[in-house]
Motif scaffolding. Structure first.
Motif, PDB file in Angstrom:
ATOM      1  N   SER A   1       0.831  -1.207   0.000  1.00  0.00           N
ATOM      2  CA  SER A   1       0.000   0.000   0.000  1.00  0.00           C
ATOM      3  C   SER A   1       0.863   1.254   0.000  1.00  0.00           C
ATOM      4  N   ALA A   2       1.951   1.225   0.768  1.00  0.00           N
ATOM      5  CA  ALA A   2       2.859   2.372   0.811  1.00  0.00           C
ATOM      6  C   ALA A   2       3.519   2.597  -0.542  1.00  0.00           C
ATOM      7  N   LEU A   3       3.854   1.517  -1.240  1.00  0.00           N
ATOM      8  CA  LEU A   3       4.453   1.635  -2.568  1.00  0.00           C
ATOM      9  C   LEU A   3       3.456   2.225  -3.562  1.00  0.00           C
ATOM     10  N   LEU A   4       2.215   1.779  -3.506  1.00  0.00           N
ATOM     11  CA  LEU A   4       1.180   2.343  -4.377  1.00  0.00           C
ATOM     12  C   LEU A   4       0.990   3.830  -4.119  1.00  0.00           C
ATOM     13  N   ASP A   5       0.916   4.205  -2.850  1.00  0.00           N
ATOM     14  CA  ASP A   5       0.719   5.613  -2.499  1.00  0.00           C
ATOM     15  C   ASP A   5       1.912   6.454  -2.953  1.00  0.00           C
ATOM     16  N   ALA A   6       3.121   5.930  -2.754  1.00  0.00           N
ATOM     17  CA  ALA A   6       4.318   6.660  -3.169  1.00  0.00           C
ATOM     18  C   ALA A   6       4.352   6.838  -4.681  1.00  0.00           C
ATOM     19  N   GLY A   7       3.941   5.788  -5.419  1.00  0.00           N
ATOM     20  CA  GLY A   7       3.923   5.880  -6.872  1.00  0.00           C
ATOM     21  C   GLY A   7       2.935   6.918  -7.360  1.00  0.00           C
ATOM     22  N   PHE A   8       1.752   6.960  -6.771  1.00  0.00           N
ATOM     23  CA  PHE A   8       0.741   7.930  -7.186  1.00  0.00           C
ATOM     24  C   PHE A   8       1.218   9.346  -6.891  1.00  0.00           C
ATOM     25  N   GLU A   9       1.753   9.567  -5.705  1.00  0.00           N
ATOM     26  CA  GLU A   9       2.232  10.901  -5.322  1.00  0.00           C
ATOM     27  C   GLU A   9       3.367  11.354  -6.238  1.00  0.00           C
ATOM     28  N   CYS A  10       4.266  10.434  -6.578  1.00  0.00           N
ATOM     29  CA  CYS A  10       5.393  10.767  -7.432  1.00  0.00           C
ATOM     30  C   CYS A  10       4.921  11.091  -8.849  1.00  0.00           C
ATOM     31  N   TRP A  11       3.985  10.335  -9.352  1.00  0.00           N
ATOM     32  CA  TRP A  11       3.436  10.573 -10.687  1.00  0.00           C
ATOM     33  C   TRP A  11       2.816  11.960 -10.767  1.00  0.00           C
ATOM     34  N   ILE A  12       2.063  12.346  -9.754  1.00  0.00           N
ATOM     35  CA  ILE A  12       1.455  13.679  -9.716  1.00  0.00           C
ATOM     36  C   ILE A  12       2.548  14.739  -9.699  1.00  0.00           C
ATOM     37  N   ALA A  13       3.595  14.530  -8.898  1.00  0.00           N
ATOM     38  CA  ALA A  13       4.680  15.512  -8.813  1.00  0.00           C
ATOM     39  C   ALA A  13       5.349  15.714 -10.172  1.00  0.00           C
ATOM     40  N   LEU A  14       5.532  14.638 -10.936  1.00  0.00           N
ATOM     41  CA  LEU A  14       6.139  14.762 -12.261  1.00  0.00           C
ATOM     42  C   LEU A  14       5.263  15.573 -13.204  1.00  0.00           C
ATOM     43  N   MET A  15       3.960  15.429 -13.096  1.00  0.00           N
ATOM     44  CA  MET A  15       3.050  16.141 -13.995  1.00  0.00           C
ATOM     45  C   MET A  15       2.868  17.602 -13.610  1.00  0.00           C
ATOM     46  N   GLN A  16       3.290  17.982 -12.407  1.00  0.00           N
ATOM     47  CA  GLN A  16       3.216  19.390 -12.035  1.00  0.00           C
ATOM     48  C   GLN A  16       4.403  20.119 -12.653  1.00  0.00           C
ATOM     49  N   GLY A  17       4.276  20.405 -13.927  1.00  0.00           N
ATOM     50  CA  GLY A  17       5.287  21.149 -14.651  1.00  0.00           C
ATOM     51  C   GLY A  17       6.204  20.313 -15.514  1.00  0.00           C
ATOM     52  N   GLY A  18       6.402  19.047 -15.184  1.00  0.00           N
ATOM     53  CA  GLY A  18       7.430  18.262 -15.844  1.00  0.00           C
ATOM     54  C   GLY A  18       7.043  17.614 -17.160  1.00  0.00           C
ATOM     55  N   LEU A  19       5.747  17.559 -17.483  1.00  0.00           N
ATOM     56  CA  LEU A  19       5.307  16.812 -18.665  1.00  0.00           C
ATOM     57  C   LEU A  19       4.345  17.636 -19.523  1.00  0.00           C
ATOM     58  N   PRO A  20       4.798  18.776 -20.042  1.00  0.00           N
ATOM     59  CA  PRO A  20       3.901  19.618 -20.840  1.00  0.00           C
ATOM     60  C   PRO A  20       3.589  18.992 -22.194  1.00  0.00           C
ATOM     61  N   PRO A  21       2.340  19.119 -22.641  1.00  0.00           N
ATOM     62  CA  PRO A  21       2.019  18.641 -23.994  1.00  0.00           C
ATOM     63  C   PRO A  21       2.688  19.549 -25.024  1.00  0.00           C
TER      64      PRO A  21
ATOM     65  N   GLY B   1      -5.143  19.011 -11.476  1.00  0.00           N
ATOM     66  CA  GLY B   1      -6.005  19.638 -10.484  1.00  0.00           C
ATOM     67  C   GLY B   1      -6.197  18.734  -9.276  1.00  0.00           C
ATOM     68  N   ALA B   2      -7.445  18.481  -8.941  1.00  0.00           N
ATOM     69  CA  ALA B   2      -7.754  17.653  -7.775  1.00  0.00           C
ATOM     70  C   ALA B   2      -7.411  16.196  -8.056  1.00  0.00           C
ATOM     71  N   THR B   3      -6.971  15.497  -7.026  1.00  0.00           N
ATOM     72  CA  THR B   3      -6.657  14.073  -7.134  1.00  0.00           C
ATOM     73  C   THR B   3      -7.282  13.326  -5.957  1.00  0.00           C
ATOM     74  N   GLN B   4      -7.513  12.043  -6.160  1.00  0.00           N
ATOM     75  CA  GLN B   4      -8.118  11.232  -5.102  1.00  0.00           C
ATOM     76  C   GLN B   4      -7.741   9.768  -5.293  1.00  0.00           C
ATOM     77  N   THR B   5      -7.501   9.092  -4.200  1.00  0.00           N
ATOM     78  CA  THR B   5      -7.270   7.650  -4.201  1.00  0.00           C
ATOM     79  C   THR B   5      -8.444   6.962  -3.526  1.00  0.00           C
TER      80      THR B   5
ATOM     81  N   LEU C   1       1.485   8.657 -19.402  1.00  0.00           N
ATOM     82  CA  LEU C   1       0.973   7.294 -19.253  1.00  0.00           C
ATOM     83  C   LEU C   1       2.090   6.270 -19.432  1.00  0.00           C
ATOM     84  N   ASP C   2       3.069   6.596 -20.276  1.00  0.00           N
ATOM     85  CA  ASP C   2       4.211   5.699 -20.445  1.00  0.00           C
ATOM     86  C   ASP C   2       5.059   5.665 -19.176  1.00  0.00           C
ATOM     87  N   LEU C   3       5.244   6.832 -18.552  1.00  0.00           N
ATOM     88  CA  LEU C   3       6.014   6.867 -17.311  1.00  0.00           C
ATOM     89  C   LEU C   3       5.312   6.075 -16.216  1.00  0.00           C
ATOM     90  N   LEU C   4       3.992   6.200 -16.152  1.00  0.00           N
ATOM     91  CA  LEU C   4       3.243   5.407 -15.185  1.00  0.00           C
ATOM     92  C   LEU C   4       3.392   3.917 -15.489  1.00  0.00           C
TER      93      LEU C   4
END
Length: 226
Positions: A146-166, A177-181, A203-206
């Protein structure tokens, strides 16, 4: 060692230094969790204030994948664009100035790794979209999983905050914007994101992360809806 510079104002140096340290922590964690694929090894990253108006990011490696570098730059630039922090990415500094490979978009990291689970995903993310990721596991996750899943989701969001512009957006111009697990039953986990503006390579990074940890998480199938 590679060094990159971020400029700021003296009166905002403490806030900007704290922000850049957070970016470096999230970026290093992304490498460690396998988001950039097997071709990008995890290396230490440290942040150092060089002066009241200059912050240095040290990547402890002889080289860095140019697409990964663009993601790091974008995560820093997001602080200026989304949080109005007085910072500016100056790029490489020191002996490697001029020798760093040109930046590439995140699509350069979009390899298609073999996967041991069924994956359904859209081809395109779009602008301002909602994304729903549904992970079905073969067994209920324990605390470590569960901790690994949570860490992966949080990290993915952090990468998309500025790091993956179309394309043709500039570094820093991606956001979530808003996120939820949500846990559904004992073996299904749902990640919900809205207001996604990001390159489809997110999606490839995920996928890289999920493939890297498929055995540890006992992933049966994954469905991504946009």
């Amino acid at each position: 060692m590679l060094t990159f510079s971020v400029a700021t104002r003296a009166d905002a140096s403490v806030v900007v230094l704290d922000f850049v340290r957070g970016v470096a922590r999230d970026f290093a964690r992304a490498m460690l969790l396998g988001f950039f694929g097997p071709g990008v090894a995890a290396v230490p990253i440290t942040v150092q204030p060089a002066s009241p108006t200059l912050v240095l990011i040290h990547v402890h490696a002889d080289a860095i994948h140019p697409a990964a570098l663009r993601i790091l730059r974008g995560m820093c630039e997001w602080g200026r664009l989304a949080r109005d922090l007085p910072l500016q990415w100056l790029g490489a500094s020191g002996p490697q100035t001029g020798a760093t490979a040109p930046e590439e978009t995140a699509s350069a990291l979009a390899a298609k790794p073999p996967q041991a689970f069924v994956l359904q995903r859209p081809d395109f993310v779009g602008f301002g979209e909602q994304l729903v990721v549904v992970l079905n596991l073969d067994a209920p996750p324990d605390d470590q999983q569960s901790a690994l899943l949570d860490a992966g989701f949080e990290c993915w969001i952090a990468l998309m905050q500025g790091g993956l512009p179309p394309e043709p957006y500039l570094p820093g111009e991606s956001t979530v914007g808003a996120t939820q697990t949500i846990r559904i039953g004992s073996t299904t986990c749902q990640w919900f994101l809205e207001g996604v503006i990001a390159h489809e390579a997110c999606l490839d990074l995920l996928t890289h992360f999920l493939v890297a940890h498929a055995d540890a998480l006992l992933i049966r199938d994954v469905e991504i809806e946009a």
